[in-house]
Write a protein that holds these residues in place. Structure first.
Motif, PDB file in Angstrom:
ATOM      1  N   ILE A   1       1.050  -1.315  -0.070  1.00 49.66           N
ATOM      2  CA  ILE A   1      -0.392  -0.202   0.242  1.00 49.66           C
ATOM      3  C   ILE A   1       0.689   0.704   0.087  1.00 49.66           C
ATOM      4  N   THR A   2       0.657   2.212  -0.403  1.00 53.31           N
ATOM      5  CA  THR A   2       0.958   3.811  -0.827  1.00 53.31           C
ATOM      6  C   THR A   2       0.733   4.690  -0.566  1.00 53.31           C
ATOM      7  N   SER A   3       1.097   5.646   0.201  1.00 59.58           N
ATOM      8  CA  SER A   3      -0.028   6.969   0.433  1.00 59.58           C
ATOM      9  C   SER A   3      -1.240   6.864  -1.003  1.00 59.58           C
ATOM     10  N   ALA A   4      -0.299   7.158  -2.395  1.00 61.57           N
ATOM     11  CA  ALA A   4      -1.449   7.089  -3.693  1.00 61.57           C
ATOM     12  C   ALA A   4      -2.431   6.205  -3.157  1.00 61.57           C
ATOM     13  N   ASP A   5      -2.101   4.234  -2.955  1.00 56.88           N
ATOM     14  CA  ASP A   5      -3.530   3.646  -2.978  1.00 56.88           C
ATOM     15  C   ASP A   5      -4.858   4.620  -1.997  1.00 56.88           C
ATOM     16  N   LEU A   6      -3.595   5.205  -0.842  1.00 56.21           N
ATOM     17  CA  LEU A   6      -5.332   6.246  -0.298  1.00 56.21           C
ATOM     18  C   LEU A   6      -5.652   7.223  -0.616  1.00 56.21           C
ATOM     19  N   ALA A   7      -5.346   7.988  -1.470  1.00 53.50           N
ATOM     20  CA  ALA A   7      -5.583   9.165  -2.329  1.00 53.50           C
ATOM     21  C   ALA A   7      -6.759   8.490  -2.882  1.00 53.50           C
TER      22      ALA A   7
ATOM     23  N   GLU B   1      -2.914  12.742  -0.526  1.00 54.25           N
ATOM     24  CA  GLU B   1      -2.873  13.549  -2.263  1.00 54.25           C
ATOM     25  C   GLU B   1      -1.154  14.006  -2.234  1.00 54.25           C
ATOM     26  N   ARG B   2      -0.522  14.178  -0.876  1.00 53.41           N
ATOM     27  CA  ARG B   2       0.601  14.748  -1.109  1.00 53.41           C
ATOM     28  C   ARG B   2       2.114  13.633  -0.887  1.00 53.41           C
ATOM     29  N   GLY B   3       1.752  12.911  -0.737  1.00 52.39           N
ATOM     30  CA  GLY B   3       2.329  11.545  -1.392  1.00 52.39           C
ATOM     31  C   GLY B   3       3.538  11.112  -0.009  1.00 52.39           C
ATOM     32  N   GLU B   4       2.453  11.946   1.335  1.00 55.80           N
ATOM     33  CA  GLU B   4       3.349  11.677   2.368  1.00 55.80           C
ATOM     34  C   GLU B   4       3.435  10.021   3.138  1.00 55.80           C
ATOM     35  N   SER B   5       4.476  10.007   3.863  1.00 55.15           N
ATOM     36  CA  SER B   5       4.606   8.369   3.906  1.00 55.15           C
ATOM     37  C   SER B   5       3.587   7.697   4.858  1.00 55.15           C
TER      38      SER B   5
END
Length: 167
Positions: free
Chosen positions: A116-122, A133-137
């Motif tokens: 899972i990445t921050s992009a997945d959460l976005a 959306e900012r790509g934070e860890s």
């Protein structure tokens, strides 16, 4: 206004009273929160805990791995309770807290976020979406998960129930 995931450990007797007297529960939990040290107690000693705004990401990650207990929203409604912020509180019985603690002990933070990445959460529109959306860890979520584990383990050790709500 922020949405914060909140928890309070209750003895079985306190839970019984909270279910019967929702107004008492709100006052009692307010007193518990006020009694917590300003610096914050160790998770294993605290009666109250919060996951800040990580609650929604935690819910997403735990559902993804089919976690057996809804530790983010609780499982039973306290009927007749007022809105404590974003709805009435819910609870987990001591048995469900024990099950959650066992499952938490078996779930490493690495396994929680694997793949899972921050992009997945976005993309999943997970609150607060701006940070994803900012790509934070995912370190923010992991740190809250790691603090939640000993909190649940202490409650399970002491045979306690858990109130859960969003404020």
């Amino acid at each position: 206004m922020s949405m914060i995931g909140e928890y309070a450990r209750l003895t079985a007797t306190e839970l019984d009273r909270a279910v019967r007297e929702p107004e008492w529960a709100e006052k009692f939990v307010d007193e518990l929160i006020e009694a917590e040290p300003d610096e914050g107690a160790e998770a294993s000693e605290a009666r109250c805990h919060d996951t800040d705004k990580a609650w929604h990401a935690l819910d997403f990650l735990l559902r993804r791995i089919q976690f057996p207990v809804d530790i983010v929203h609780g499982e039973e409604e306290i009927r007749g309770a007022e809105d404590w912020g974003y709805g009435p509180p819910r609870y987990l019985t001591p048995e469900r807290v024990r099950g959650a603690a066992e499952a938490l002990a078996a779930t490493t933070s690495d396994s929680l976020v694997t793949g899972i990445t921050s992009a997945d959460l976005a993309r999943a529109n997970i609150y607060p979406s701006i940070i994803w959306e900012r790509g934070e860890s995912l370190d923010y979520v992991i740190s809250h998960y790691k603090a939640l584990v000993p909190f649940f383990q202490a409650a399970a050790r002491d045979g306690e129930a858990m109130l859960v709500w969003l404020d």
